[in-house]
Design a protein around this motif. Sequence first.
Motif, mmCIF file in Angstrom:
data_model
loop_
_atom_site.group_PDB
_atom_site.id
_atom_site.type_symbol
_atom_site.label_atom_id
_atom_site.label_comp_id
_atom_site.label_asym_id
_atom_site.label_seq_id
_atom_site.Cartn_x
_atom_site.Cartn_y
_atom_site.Cartn_z
ATOM 1 N N PRO A 102 0.657 -0.974 0.093
ATOM 2 C CA PRO A 102 0.097 0.051 0.006
ATOM 3 C C PRO A 102 0.898 1.132 -0.028
ATOM 4 N N ALA A 147 -3.822 2.251 2.701
ATOM 5 C CA ALA A 147 -3.391 2.942 1.835
ATOM 6 C C ALA A 147 -4.282 4.265 1.818
ATOM 7 N N THR A 152 -2.480 6.667 -0.883
ATOM 8 C CA THR A 152 -2.280 5.722 -2.124
ATOM 9 C C THR A 152 -3.624 5.103 -2.295
ATOM 10 N N LEU A 153 -4.692 5.435 -1.677
ATOM 11 C CA LEU A 153 -5.875 4.590 -1.887
ATOM 12 C C LEU A 153 -6.412 5.032 -3.466
#
Length: 168
Positions: A102, A147, A152-153
Amino acid sequence: MTSSTFSRDELAAAFATFEATVDRAAQTRDWDPWVDQYTPDVTYVEHAAGTMRGREEVRPWIWRTMESFPGSYMTSFPSLWTVIDEATGRIICELDNPMRDPGDGSVISATNISILTYAGDGLWRRQEDVYNPLRFVKATLKWCRKAAELGTLPAEADTWMKQYGGGE
């Protein structure tokens, strides 16, 4: 119980090929070679998705599963342990399903037990995947939260997280 005519060595070699093909599929994102390892009349029992009969019923399910979140974020499917049951021509194994990093080096995964029945000539006539779907949901929510925390999602994971109760 049915009697197998396959030696331990043949079963081990066939499973090694199976694992290598699945690994290659995970790396290339081409799922057809994975499906092509089954007999045309394979029975695939997937406890959450139901029982599929025949390659051409399994194929679209594997593509749909592996090309949408969270399957699309699973990077490999290595066996953690394997039992070769010569008497039944079966391989019983625990498969790991790790997800992409993630962003901080975390390894988040869930496992399942798979029982594969060999048909000969490098083909498998049956596969049964046994697992608790809630463990996969829990691992995926953990990945999504990590994440999100790291920024970073991706959008598809955010949508999934909201749908499955993780998007407070």
